[in-house]
Design a protein around this motif. Structure first.
Motif, short mmCIF file in Angstrom:
data_model
loop_
_atom_site.label_atom_id
_atom_site.label_comp_id
_atom_site.label_asym_id
_atom_site.label_seq_id
_atom_site.Cartn_x
_atom_site.Cartn_y
_atom_site.Cartn_z
N CYS A 121 0.83 -1.22 0.00
CA CYS A 121 0.00 0.00 0.00
C CYS A 121 0.86 1.26 0.00
CB CYS A 121 -0.94 -0.03 1.21
SG CYS A 121 -2.21 1.24 1.20
N ILE A 122 1.84 1.29 0.89
CA ILE A 122 2.58 2.56 1.03
C ILE A 122 3.58 2.77 -0.11
CG2 ILE A 122 2.29 2.56 3.55
CD1 ILE A 122 5.32 2.02 3.76
N LYS A 123 3.94 1.70 -0.83
CA LYS A 123 4.96 1.90 -1.87
C LYS A 123 4.46 2.83 -2.98
CE LYS A 123 4.78 -1.57 -5.48
NZ LYS A 123 3.82 -2.67 -5.44
N HIS A 124 3.13 2.95 -3.11
CA HIS A 124 2.57 3.87 -4.10
C HIS A 124 2.83 5.33 -3.77
CE1 HIS A 124 0.55 0.78 -6.49
NE2 HIS A 124 0.33 0.17 -5.33
N ALA A 125 3.30 5.59 -2.55
CA ALA A 125 3.64 6.96 -2.18
C ALA A 125 4.72 7.50 -3.11
CB ALA A 125 4.12 7.01 -0.73
N LEU A 126 5.56 6.59 -3.62
CA LEU A 126 6.66 7.03 -4.49
C LEU A 126 6.16 7.62 -5.81
CD1 LEU A 126 9.18 4.08 -3.89
CD2 LEU A 126 8.96 6.27 -2.67
N GLU A 127 4.89 7.32 -6.14
CA GLU A 127 4.32 7.86 -7.39
C GLU A 127 3.76 9.27 -7.21
OE1 GLU A 127 1.40 4.78 -8.07
OE2 GLU A 127 3.00 3.28 -7.88
N ALA A 128 3.76 9.76 -5.98
CA ALA A 128 3.17 11.08 -5.73
C ALA A 128 4.10 12.17 -6.24
CB ALA A 128 2.93 11.26 -4.24
#
Ligand SMILES: *[C@@H]1O[C@H](CO)[C@@H](O)[C@H](O)[C@H]1NC(C)=O
Ligand SMILES: *[C@@H]1O[C@H](CO)[C@@H](O)[C@H](O)[C@H]1NC(C)=O
Ligand SMILES: *[C@@H]1O[C@H](CO)[C@@H](O)[C@H](O)[C@H]1NC(C)=O
Ligand SMILES: *[C@@H]1O[C@H](CO)[C@@H](O)[C@H](O)[C@H]1NC(C)=O
Ligand SMILES: *[C@@H]1O[C@H](CO)[C@@H](O)[C@H](O)[C@H]1NC(C)=O
Length: 765
Positions: A650-657
């Motif tokens: 879930c949190i790895k998508h933070a890198l796409e922000a």
């Protein structure tokens, strides 16, 4: 006409025939019509079927309310041609019984909508209503008008209710007045009242009822509500004030609630089903109080069908959720023709006796018993339950009489409420079975129990229920406050300094404080730039005294390592200039690690923060809710917190922000965040701009607990502002987990060295 005569003659003949071969006959619908109304049948035209007449509001069936189909194919009472069944206008009892005054206009009879005014002779003053209207339920509006002059008596003139006669005109200590009802009226309330030393009359004012007189749901909710709340709150810990600080005093004792619903044939199935719905509502609402009563729940006709045995509660083997599920799926099914009301009371008595043996006399002394019975009182087996009720009184009163003179009065320990339902009610039999402390109504005569569920709901959600964080209505109601009643803690926040305003959502966490996100405020913002909107009935817009950001919040802290905006500790508390008025439309939400929240979660004894967390985050995929602005109100969004093994993905998508160039998602999303969003395994809703600072919450049995607050997300999927928007595959939101910021919350909300506001009690660990 010829046809109908012929037909009934034929029916009678065929009936004679079938009687001979012991076949039971059917009734016919000949002459059964009611002018101005309609009828329903409990078993079509078969023998034993009850025909129930219905009239529009303000009318009642005359001369009969019901008829019964007998085995010989005849209705009883027999319909008479010269006294046809019709709907009559509801009449109110005669108000011309008032002493020392006059009633205008003077009439023989008064009907629905008729207005009356009351004047006293000179020298007398009026207490009660000077103007009354005859209501559709057969009662006068307002209160009994009484003309009295100061006679120096110990008690005030108790008056004479409409339709009644009174004997007794002296009102000194120990003097008695007796009442009876005139004509075909019957008396509900105290037949006799005694003037006490304290200047009050014993019992409660009687009223004269026709068979068409009913109690409204408002009357029931007020009377039953105040009484049952006494039972529930006498066992709640009480607030005491000691040297300026509030302390909680725990009380001992056990509350036993016995509920019975009559399913015999004389009660229509829809009434039974509505009574069951009301029972479910009642017990779920009671569960929002901190007492956990023991329940005995049964259905009865000639037998008693037990849903739960109270002794299982004693053994801690009963599960309220399972009981409610069982009630929900209960079907009336095959009905016995008999009703044994005494058997019901004997069952309850037996349970009490076993309980007394089990726990011992000393502990049993602290047990309170509340019996709630839905019935029409038509019993045809087992005889009168009165002697059994006397035995129940004896076991609970422990040989004390329950009379005023008895010093160790135990009247408070037993209440028997009767909700009289059904088309034909046996009032005289039923009233004798009610038990309660004098002055409180325990007998309710209900025409329509459609609203009973809401009535029970209002009982416990009344405005004066304070100190229960997170209590809310869990369904929509009519009226403009519906959404506030569902989310009574929600607040809108506007920060207007230079430039465009910044909109956020907040949550009321105490009468003085709103919890929101720190990023709603910029460095230059001052309290006067902030407005809070929360409609507590005293005006919507609230002024702000100050706001406090978490000391570790630093948006620019990680710019150098590739996190352009860093939202750790994105929490702020806004203090209002004036406390919010707590009611069912404005009430704080529960927050982690407080004693109140332990109460809401039913954690008994000494509880810890960790226990609360375990109850609220049981799985690695917790369903949570948050709100979004929708016009001037809010709409509900749903998302799932990915915990444990699910968190990493879930949190790895933070890198796409945008603005994030670090390769380690944990640099941006510390352990202080919950992660939601995406499509798998559920399609979550995603946050929009104005949702920031709003509560991320979980409901737990009618109480709401805030577990996090909306902070930031990876994508802006919301076109033109807000709304309920669904996530795409990669979109994720991050919310500050309140369990990780408890020291901050406690330092302000739990600050005990200030006198501006009452501190919340936080758990020590
Ligand atoms: C009575 O009515 C029922 C249906 O309501 C029918 O099944 C039955 O045969 C009837 N009995 C007689 C004796 O007519
Ligand atoms: C009282 O109500 C009845 C029935 O509605 C009506 O006929 C009558 O005129 C009313 N009487 C007065 C005095 O208003
Ligand atoms: C409540 O019960 C506890 C133990 O059962 C006892 O120590 C305490 O004194 C009781 N308190 C009151 C107010 O009766
Ligand atoms: C109540 O009375 C019964 C018989 O009259 C007696 O056996 C019992 O011990 C009494 N109970 C109490 C609590 O006094
Ligand atoms: C608690 O309140 C006192 C008195 O207003 C104040 O001096 C103190 O700083 C407060 N504590 C915290 C942690 O804010």
């Amino acid at each position: 006409m010829g046809f109908s005569v012929h037909w009934s003659w034929l029916a009678a003949l065929s009936c004679l025939l079938c009687m001979g071969s012991e076949v039971i006959c059917n009734c016919t619908d000949d002459k059964m019509q009611i002018e101005g109304g309609h009828y329903t049948l409990t078993k079509q035209m078969e023998s034993g079927s009850m025909l129930i007449y219905h009239c529009p509001d303000g009318y009642y069936p005359h001369p009969y309310l019901t008829r019964l189909c007998q085995a010989n194919g005849n209705w009883r009472p027999v319909p008479k041609r010269f006294s046809p069944q019709r709907c009559r206008v509801v009449e109110c009892p005669d108000p011309n019984v008032m002493q020392y005054g006059s009633v205008n206009p003077p009439e023989e009879r008064y009907f629905v909508g008729n207005e009356t005014t009351y004047d006293c002779y000179s020298g007398y003053t009026l207490r009660g209503s000077s103007k009354r209207v005859c209501l559709p339920n057969g009662k006068w509006s307002g209160r009994t008008p009484i003309c009295s002059h100061d006679s120096g008596d110990n008690c005030a003139d108790p008056g004479i209710p409409a339709g009644a006669s009174r004997t007794g005109d002296i009102f000194g200590i120990d003097d008695r007045v007796k009442y009876s009802c005139n004509g075909n009226l019957f008396l509900v309330g105290s037949k006799e009242r005694v003037c006490q030393e304290n200047g009050q009359w014993t019992g409660r004012e009687p009223a004269c009822y026709y068979r068409h007189t009913y109690d409204t749901s408002l009357e029931v909710s007020e009377a039953f509500g105040s009484s049952i709340k006494d039972s529930l709150t006498t066992l709640e810990p009480i607030d005491g004030i000691q040297t300026g600080r509030s302390i909680r005093i725990p009380k001992n004792g056990t509350l036993n609630i016995y509920i019975a619903v009559d399913i015999s044939e004389s009660i229509e199935e829809t009434h039974v089903n509505k009574a069951i719905d009301a029972v479910i509502k009642l017990i779920t609402k009671i569960s929002s109080f901190s007492v956990s009563p023991n329940y005995e729940i049964v259905f009865f006709s000639s037998e008693v069908y037990e849903i739960v045995n109270i002794l299982n509660f004693l053994d801690k083997k009963a599960d309220l959720k399972a009981i409610i599920a069982e009630l929900e799926k209960f079907k009336v099914g095959h009905k016995n023709t008999g009703t044994d009301l005494d058997l019901l009371f004997r069952t309850f008595l037996e349970r009490m006796s076993i309980m007394k043996l089990r726990v011992g006399e000393k502990v049993f002394k602290d047990h309170r018993h509340v019996l709630i019975i839905f019935t029409d009182g038509a019993y045809n087996m087992g005889g009168s339950p009165e002697p059994t009720v006397a035995k129940i009184k004896n076991i609970v009163y422990m040989n004390h009489t329950g009379q005023q003179e008895d010093e160790e009065s135990r009247e408070n320990f037993l209440d028997i409420y009767i909700f009289a339902i059904g088309a034909e009610i046996f009032d005289n039999d039923l009233q004798k079975l009610t038990v309660g402390v004098g002055g409180k109504s325990h007998y309710f005569r209900m025409k329509d129990i459609t609203n009973l569920q809401e009535t029970f709901d209002d009982i416990i959600d009344e405005k004066e229920v304070k100190g229960l964080c997170g209590l809310h209505k869990d369904y929509e109601t009519t009226g403009k406050d519906s959404t506030r009643k569902m989310y009574p803690w929600w607040a809108f926040i506007t920060v207007q300094n230079d430039g465009p305003p910044n909109y956020c959502i907040g949550s009321l966490v105490s009468p003085e404080f709103i919890l929101t996100a720190a990023h709603c405020f910029k460095f230059e913002d001052l309290p006067e730039h902030v407005t809070i909107e929360i409609d507590d009935g005293q005006g919507r817009v609230k002024q702000v005294k100050t706001f406090i950001l978490h000391p570790e919040y630093n948006n620019k802290k990680k710019v150098a390592i590739g996190v352009k905006e860093f939202y750790d500790y994105d929490v702020a508390l806004v203090q209002l200039k004036e406390a919010i008025k707590i009611s069912n439309i404005a009430r704080p939400i529960c927050i982690p690690c407080t004693e109140e929240t332990s109460g809401a979660l039913k954690l008994v004894g000494v509880s810890t923060c960790r226990q609360q967390e375990q109850v609220l985050f049981k799985t690695h995929m917790e369903r949570l809710n948050f709100l979004t602005k929708k016009g001037s109100t809010v709409a509900l969004k749903e998302a799932h917190a990915k915990l444990g093994d699910n968190r990493g993905e879930c949190i790895k998508h933070a890198l796409e922000a945008p603005g994030i160039t670090t390769l380690d998602p944990k640099e941006a999303v510390t352990d202080n965040f919950l992660c939601t969003g995406g499509l798998s395994p559920y399609r979550d809703h995603i946050t929009c701009n104005g949702d920031s600072g709003g509560a991320v919450f979980k409901n737990y049995e009618h109480r709401t607990i805030q577990v996090a607050l909306v902070s930031w997300g990876t994508k802006d999927l919301c076109k033109s502002g807000g709304g309920v928007v669904e996530s795409d595959e990669n979109s994720r939101d991050f919310h500050i987990n309140l369990f990780r910021v408890v020291p901050f919350l406690k330092s302000i909300l739990g600050n005990e060295s200030q006198y501006e506001y009452a501190p919340l009690t936080f758990l020590s660990d």
